[in-house]
Design an enzyme around this catalytic site. Structure first.
Site, PDB file in Angstrom:
ATOM      1  N   GLY A  76      -4.351   8.892  -7.434  1.00 47.41           N
ATOM      2  CA  GLY A  76      -3.693   7.649  -8.183  1.00 47.41           C
ATOM      3  C   GLY A  76      -4.871   6.314  -8.207  1.00 47.41           C
ATOM      4  O   GLY A  76      -4.789   5.422  -7.943  1.00 47.41           O
ATOM      5  N   SER A  77      -6.217   6.816  -8.320  1.00 41.10           N
ATOM      6  CA  SER A  77      -7.327   5.881  -8.260  1.00 41.10           C
ATOM      7  C   SER A  77      -7.210   4.915  -9.311  1.00 41.10           C
ATOM      8  O   SER A  77      -7.289   3.879  -9.430  1.00 41.10           O
ATOM      9  CB  SER A  77      -8.736   6.817  -8.300  1.00 41.10           C
ATOM     10  OG  SER A  77      -9.013   7.232  -9.473  1.00 41.10           O
ATOM     11  N   ARG A 105       3.106  23.036 -18.880  1.00 40.63           N
ATOM     12  CA  ARG A 105       4.055  22.116 -19.798  1.00 40.63           C
ATOM     13  C   ARG A 105       5.452  21.770 -19.045  1.00 40.63           C
ATOM     14  O   ARG A 105       5.965  22.636 -18.065  1.00 40.63           O
ATOM     15  CB  ARG A 105       4.318  22.957 -20.907  1.00 40.63           C
ATOM     16  CG  ARG A 105       3.082  22.956 -21.771  1.00 40.63           C
ATOM     17  CD  ARG A 105       3.629  23.747 -23.062  1.00 40.63           C
ATOM     18  NE  ARG A 105       2.387  23.722 -23.942  1.00 40.63           N
ATOM     19  CZ  ARG A 105       2.185  22.782 -24.947  1.00 40.63           C
ATOM     20  NH1 ARG A 105       2.737  21.683 -25.031  1.00 40.63           N
ATOM     21  NH2 ARG A 105       0.905  22.830 -25.727  1.00 40.63           N
ATOM     22  N   ILE A 131       1.588  18.910 -19.310  1.00 42.88           N
ATOM     23  CA  ILE A 131       1.520  18.719 -20.881  1.00 42.88           C
ATOM     24  C   ILE A 131       2.924  18.351 -21.245  1.00 42.88           C
ATOM     25  O   ILE A 131       3.994  18.959 -20.688  1.00 42.88           O
ATOM     26  CB  ILE A 131       1.122  19.913 -21.358  1.00 42.88           C
ATOM     27  CG1 ILE A 131      -0.237  20.395 -21.003  1.00 42.88           C
ATOM     28  CG2 ILE A 131       1.072  19.641 -22.889  1.00 42.88           C
ATOM     29  CD1 ILE A 131      -0.988  21.517 -21.467  1.00 42.88           C
ATOM     30  N   ASN A 168      -2.889   7.699 -23.072  1.00 40.69           N
ATOM     31  CA  ASN A 168      -3.504   8.671 -21.958  1.00 40.69           C
ATOM     32  C   ASN A 168      -5.108   7.938 -21.430  1.00 40.69           C
ATOM     33  O   ASN A 168      -5.763   7.630 -22.575  1.00 40.69           O
ATOM     34  CB  ASN A 168      -3.885   9.888 -22.482  1.00 40.69           C
ATOM     35  CG  ASN A 168      -4.267  11.014 -21.436  1.00 40.69           C
ATOM     36  OD1 ASN A 168      -3.937  10.944 -20.136  1.00 40.69           O
ATOM     37  ND2 ASN A 168      -5.263  11.944 -21.940  1.00 40.69           N
ATOM     38  N   HIS A 180      -8.834   9.619 -20.837  1.00 47.58           N
ATOM     39  CA  HIS A 180      -9.418  11.079 -20.569  1.00 47.58           C
ATOM     40  C   HIS A 180     -10.867  10.928 -20.319  1.00 47.58           C
ATOM     41  O   HIS A 180     -11.523   9.811 -20.846  1.00 47.58           O
ATOM     42  CB  HIS A 180      -9.564  11.698 -21.811  1.00 47.58           C
ATOM     43  CG  HIS A 180     -10.117  12.972 -22.017  1.00 47.58           C
ATOM     44  ND1 HIS A 180      -9.533  14.119 -21.383  1.00 47.58           N
ATOM     45  CD2 HIS A 180     -11.482  13.375 -22.346  1.00 47.58           C
ATOM     46  CE1 HIS A 180     -10.377  15.236 -21.648  1.00 47.58           C
ATOM     47  NE2 HIS A 180     -11.431  14.721 -22.087  1.00 47.58           N
ATOM     48  N   ASP A 230      -5.161  15.643 -26.412  1.00 48.00           N
ATOM     49  CA  ASP A 230      -6.657  14.756 -26.468  1.00 48.00           C
ATOM     50  C   ASP A 230      -7.094  14.516 -27.824  1.00 48.00           C
ATOM     51  O   ASP A 230      -8.258  14.296 -28.120  1.00 48.00           O
ATOM     52  CB  ASP A 230      -7.551  15.437 -25.623  1.00 48.00           C
ATOM     53  CG  ASP A 230      -7.406  15.459 -24.249  1.00 48.00           C
ATOM     54  OD1 ASP A 230      -6.630  14.717 -23.490  1.00 48.00           O
ATOM     55  OD2 ASP A 230      -7.871  16.505 -23.470  1.00 48.00           O
ATOM     56  N   ALA A 237     -15.949   3.509 -14.689  1.00 50.15           N
ATOM     57  CA  ALA A 237     -15.749   3.174 -15.984  1.00 50.15           C
ATOM     58  C   ALA A 237     -14.135   3.141 -16.436  1.00 50.15           C
ATOM     59  O   ALA A 237     -13.598   2.114 -16.771  1.00 50.15           O
ATOM     60  CB  ALA A 237     -16.691   3.971 -16.927  1.00 50.15           C
ATOM     61  N   GLU A 238     -13.571   4.082 -15.967  1.00 50.17           N
ATOM     62  CA  GLU A 238     -12.244   4.342 -16.145  1.00 50.17           C
ATOM     63  C   GLU A 238     -11.458   3.219 -15.657  1.00 50.17           C
ATOM     64  O   GLU A 238     -10.399   2.626 -16.203  1.00 50.17           O
ATOM     65  CB  GLU A 238     -11.715   5.666 -15.511  1.00 50.17           C
ATOM     66  CG  GLU A 238     -12.236   6.974 -16.225  1.00 50.17           C
ATOM     67  CD  GLU A 238     -11.571   8.222 -15.440  1.00 50.17           C
ATOM     68  OE1 GLU A 238     -11.580   9.261 -16.280  1.00 50.17           O
ATOM     69  OE2 GLU A 238     -11.355   8.049 -14.171  1.00 50.17           O
TER      70      GLU A 238
END
Length: 198
Positions: free
Chosen positions: A13-14, A67, A96, A111, A113, A149, A177-178
């Protein structure tokens, strides 16, 4: 009027931590995290939610299936709809989701990525960028559609790949960066600076 978000994650969970820290410091605009959901009972992200005083929910899922099945999907949707989420944030969620899940929430799902999409979709994106090699990679926040994606890009943040870059050092740069990009996108969605897709 608050903008209610729910975070879905499967790991430590960063990115959820970055969101919750931004909220705690008044940097998340009108957004309020109302719950954190995980498909893994022992996921650290659930403990993280509790540390920030947030509701934490484990939704049992078959661990070897990539999934969500119909029953698992309905279990997630029940919680999300009961909590009246304005936005669902996939932050390290490793299952998924299907078209029914997305359509049930009017597509209000984003989302994160770890690449500059459309380059390097799928798994191992940071490693693939390093090995390709490209000079620049980064992260992307995009709308979720049934194709993995492939949803419309909301925003991106780039990082430079240095000649002596290692997978560890590049991963750290991308994750940093995220942690800046995702809370900022949520903030701008909550204030209307970014419009929801039609």
């Amino acid at each position: 009027m608050s903008f209610r978000i729910i975070i879905l994650g499967s790991g430590r969970g960063s990115n959820a931590h970055a969101i919750l820290e931004a909220e705690a410091s008044g940097q998340l605009g009108e957004a309020t995290t109302v719950a954190v959901l995980s498909d893994k009972k022992e996921a650290p992200i659930l403990d993280l939610a509790k540390q920030f005083g947030k509701s934490a929910h484990y939704v049992p899922c078959r661990p070897k299936k990539a999934r969500l099945d119909a029953e698992e999907t309905e279990a997630f949707l029940k919680i999300i709809q009961e909590l009246e989420a304005d936005l669902v944030v996939l932050a390290g969620f490793m299952k998924i989701i299907d078209q029914h899940f997305i359509e049930s929430l009017d597509g209000k799902i984003i989302n994160l990525h770890p690449s500059l999409l459309p380059s390097f979709p799928g798994i191992n994106s940071i490693e693939n960028a390093l090995n390709f090699p490209v000079k620049i990679t980064g992260c992307t926040v995009h709308w979720v559609i049934p194709k993995i994606d492939a949803g419309k890009i909301i925003d991106q943040k780039a990082v430079t790949i240095e000649p002596d870059e290692t997978l560890g050092s590049l991963s750290e740069k991308v994750h940093s960066a995220e942690h800046l990009l995702l809370p900022d996108v949520i903030r701008r969605l909550s204030t209307g600076e970014i419009s929801f897709q039609k």
